[in-house]
Design a protein around this motif. Sequence first.
Motif, PDB file in Angstrom:
ATOM      1  N   GLN A  71       0.841  -1.195   0.000  1.00 19.88           N
ATOM      2  CA  GLN A  71       0.000   0.000   0.000  1.00 19.88           C
ATOM      3  C   GLN A  71       0.875   1.244   0.000  1.00 19.88           C
ATOM      4  OE1 GLN A  71      -2.586  -0.339   3.406  1.00 19.88           O
ATOM      5  NE2 GLN A  71      -3.451  -2.274   2.692  1.00 19.88           N
ATOM      6  N   ARG A  77      -4.097   6.191  -1.826  1.00 16.24           N
ATOM      7  CA  ARG A  77      -2.843   5.487  -2.132  1.00 16.24           C
ATOM      8  C   ARG A  77      -2.097   6.200  -3.241  1.00 16.24           C
ATOM      9  NH1 ARG A  77      -4.268  -0.895  -1.626  1.00 16.24           N
ATOM     10  NH2 ARG A  77      -5.509  -0.634   0.255  1.00 16.24           N
ATOM     11  N   GLN A 132     -13.579   2.321   0.602  1.00 18.02           N
ATOM     12  CA  GLN A 132     -13.539   0.935   1.079  1.00 18.02           C
ATOM     13  C   GLN A 132     -14.662   0.744   2.102  1.00 18.02           C
ATOM     14  OE1 GLN A 132      -9.753  -0.247   2.744  1.00 18.02           O
ATOM     15  NE2 GLN A 132      -9.045  -1.014   0.757  1.00 18.02           N
ATOM     16  N   ALA A 143     -12.737 -10.514   9.819  1.00 14.81           N
ATOM     17  CA  ALA A 143     -12.756  -9.173   9.235  1.00 14.81           C
ATOM     18  C   ALA A 143     -12.778  -9.315   7.719  1.00 14.81           C
ATOM     19  CB  ALA A 143     -11.513  -8.397   9.665  1.00 14.81           C
ATOM     20  N   PHE A 144     -13.270  -8.286   7.075  1.00 12.68           N
ATOM     21  CA  PHE A 144     -13.229  -8.263   5.614  1.00 12.68           C
ATOM     22  C   PHE A 144     -13.128  -6.824   5.143  1.00 12.68           C
ATOM     23  CE2 PHE A 144     -17.669  -8.476   7.006  1.00 12.68           C
ATOM     24  CZ  PHE A 144     -18.240  -7.377   6.364  1.00 12.68           C
ATOM     25  N   GLY A 145     -12.616  -6.661   3.934  1.00 12.27           N
ATOM     26  CA  GLY A 145     -12.502  -5.313   3.379  1.00 12.27           C
ATOM     27  C   GLY A 145     -12.789  -5.373   1.888  1.00 12.27           C
ATOM     28  N   GLU A 179     -15.108  -1.711   5.403  1.00 13.11           N
ATOM     29  CA  GLU A 179     -14.462  -2.672   6.280  1.00 13.11           C
ATOM     30  C   GLU A 179     -15.539  -3.360   7.116  1.00 13.11           C
ATOM     31  OE1 GLU A 179     -11.201  -2.477   6.066  1.00 13.11           O
ATOM     32  OE2 GLU A 179     -10.605  -3.941   7.572  1.00 13.11           O
ATOM     33  N   PHE A 197      -2.911  -8.729   9.010  1.00 13.08           N
ATOM     34  CA  PHE A 197      -3.828  -8.576  10.152  1.00 13.08           C
ATOM     35  C   PHE A 197      -4.821  -9.721  10.283  1.00 13.08           C
ATOM     36  CE2 PHE A 197      -6.084  -6.617   6.654  1.00 13.08           C
ATOM     37  CZ  PHE A 197      -5.101  -5.811   6.049  1.00 13.08           C
ATOM     38  N   THR A 198      -4.762 -10.708   9.388  1.00 16.31           N
ATOM     39  CA  THR A 198      -5.652 -11.870   9.516  1.00 16.31           C
ATOM     40  C   THR A 198      -4.849 -13.163   9.376  1.00 16.31           C
ATOM     41  OG1 THR A 198      -6.182 -11.478   7.181  1.00 16.31           O
ATOM     42  CG2 THR A 198      -7.855 -10.864   8.776  1.00 16.31           C
ATOM     43  N   SER A 227      -9.056  -0.403   7.408  1.00 18.85           N
ATOM     44  CA  SER A 227      -8.748  -1.343   8.506  1.00 18.85           C
ATOM     45  C   SER A 227      -8.366  -0.670   9.837  1.00 18.85           C
ATOM     46  CB  SER A 227      -7.658  -2.328   8.072  1.00 18.85           C
ATOM     47  OG  SER A 227      -8.043  -2.963   6.876  1.00 18.85           O
ATOM     48  N   GLN A 231     -10.849  -0.811  12.538  1.00 16.28           N
ATOM     49  CA  GLN A 231     -10.939  -2.051  13.343  1.00 16.28           C
ATOM     50  C   GLN A 231     -10.242  -1.841  14.679  1.00 16.28           C
ATOM     51  OE1 GLN A 231      -9.468  -5.735  11.802  1.00 16.28           O
ATOM     52  NE2 GLN A 231     -10.130  -5.322   9.700  1.00 16.28           N
ATOM     53  N   GLY A 289     -11.163  -9.034   0.263  1.00 19.36           N
ATOM     54  CA  GLY A 289     -10.210  -9.740   1.121  1.00 19.36           C
ATOM     55  C   GLY A 289     -10.824  -9.917   2.493  1.00 19.36           C
ATOM     56  N   ALA A 290     -10.448 -11.022   3.177  1.00 21.47           N
ATOM     57  CA  ALA A 290     -11.040 -11.284   4.492  1.00 21.47           C
ATOM     58  C   ALA A 290     -10.151 -12.245   5.259  1.00 21.47           C
ATOM     59  CB  ALA A 290     -12.443 -11.877   4.324  1.00 21.47           C
ATOM     60  N   GLY A 291     -10.561 -12.579   6.467  1.00 16.68           N
ATOM     61  CA  GLY A 291      -9.802 -13.558   7.240  1.00 16.68           C
ATOM     62  C   GLY A 291     -10.198 -13.532   8.697  1.00 16.68           C
ATOM     63  N   HIS A 312      -6.240   2.319   3.945  1.00 21.97           N
ATOM     64  CA  HIS A 312      -7.376   1.391   3.970  1.00 21.97           C
ATOM     65  C   HIS A 312      -8.262   1.737   5.164  1.00 21.97           C
ATOM     66  CE1 HIS A 312      -4.521  -1.655   6.284  1.00 21.97           C
ATOM     67  NE2 HIS A 312      -4.432  -0.429   6.726  1.00 21.97           N
TER      68      HIS A 312
HETATM   69  N1  DAH Z   1      -7.216  -3.658   4.146  1.00 25.34           N
HETATM   70  C1  DAH Z   1      -7.103  -4.524   3.008  1.00 25.34           C
HETATM   71  C2  DAH Z   1      -6.702  -3.717   1.799  1.00 25.34           C
HETATM   72  O1  DAH Z   1      -6.873  -2.576   1.788  1.00 25.34           O
HETATM   73  C3  DAH Z   1      -8.395  -5.212   2.744  1.00 25.34           C
HETATM   74  C4  DAH Z   1      -8.720  -6.208   3.788  1.00 25.34           C
HETATM   75  C5  DAH Z   1      -8.319  -7.522   3.668  1.00 25.34           C
HETATM   76  C6  DAH Z   1      -9.410  -5.838   4.922  1.00 25.34           C
HETATM   77  C7  DAH Z   1      -8.597  -8.449   4.627  1.00 25.34           C
HETATM   78  C8  DAH Z   1      -9.701  -6.777   5.916  1.00 25.34           C
HETATM   79  C9  DAH Z   1      -9.299  -8.082   5.743  1.00 25.34           C
HETATM   80  O2  DAH Z   1     -10.377  -6.442   7.003  1.00 25.34           O
HETATM   81  O3  DAH Z   1      -9.582  -8.976   6.695  1.00 25.34           O
HETATM   82  O4  DAH Z   1      -6.236  -4.277   0.845  1.00 25.34           O
END
Ligand code: DAH
Length: 345
Positions: free
Chosen positions: A156, A198, A212, A309-311, A214, A254-255, A172, A175, A286-288, A170
């Motif tokens: 990033q 970015r 985004q 979490a996911f984004g 989140e 972070f995941t 995130s 969170q 993206g997530a995890g 992002h």
């Molecule tokens: N923050 C990531 C990005 O900007 C996206 C993301 C991926 C957010 C996985 C999340 C996550 O919360 O679990 O590329």
Amino acid sequence: MEQKLKELQAEALQKIEQAEELKALNDIRVAFLGKKGPITEVLRGMGQLSAEERPKMGALANEVREAISEKIETKQKALEAAAVEKQLASETIDITLPGRPVKVGNHHPLTKVIEEIEDLFIGMGYKVAEGPEVEKDYYNFEALNLPKGHPARDMQDSFYITEELLLRTHTSPVQARTMEKHEGKGPVKIICPGKVYRRDNDDATHSHQFMQIEGLVVDENITMGDLKGTLQVFAKKMFGEDREIRLRPSFFPFTEPSVEMDITCKICGGEGCNVCKGTGWIEILGAGMVHPNVLEMAGFDSKKYTGFAFGMGPERIAMLKYGIDDIRHFYTNDIRFLKQFAVTE
Ligand code: DAH
């Protein structure tokens, strides 16, 4: 003389009758009743009359004057009334004419998609959280398991303001901020829409500023199954009940584990086409499972609590949903583009 007066009366009355305007009427008044008019003229010759005839003629002259005045007055009233009528007729408003259409604005397509996603998650019990766009390096990176010098920071490219402050890359960091506020106590269930920045060169799929959304859930006994079920509901509601999802292994600091979610391509239904580059799948987000380090840094006991979490990028989602081929359309505000998203009912 009597004859003359009667002729004058008849002539005047006829002219008055024929007058069509107030001005013409006034001219008649001046012409017949004025000091230099014919009646005065006739009366001037009264000296030649006998003493008996004089009062008779005087009375007749007055009668003639009065008859003319009266007629003028009646005619004047009629002309005035006609003038008012005419004006009223010319100013009549036709209330049966259709009105001019009122131009109604509409929401920006990105706003629509974001609100749709918000509604969907609010329906599943999520709260909407927000955070600052000028963010501390700590929340943007360190609290997300990306210490200074971590190679994944390169994913990033960032706009730094000072060593410790940057435009968030992002959503995130929200969170970390939200978990801190919960002081180690679950459940946490939020989504966070917002702008991110970015150092990218703008082209059809990149923008130096974009949106985004989140998502974060932290509680006891949260599993990967919860993540998958949530994403499945989201994908079907957003893109259609016939869409399938798949999770692919990926990496985010972070995941752990980290995944990327794909949905089946709408164009080819999974067969493979040029939109999905022959794979039948389109990458969405993206997530995890929240990394234990991230939970611990935000004050949560990672032995007791787990989370997912996911984004995602709403631009990308709007582009797929509406078939938009260039991300720059969202920011250039061409009215011809924006109008296509008007509500038409
Ligand atoms: N923050 C990531 C990005 O900007 C996206 C993301 C991926 C957010 C996985 C999340 C996550 O919360 O679990 O590329």
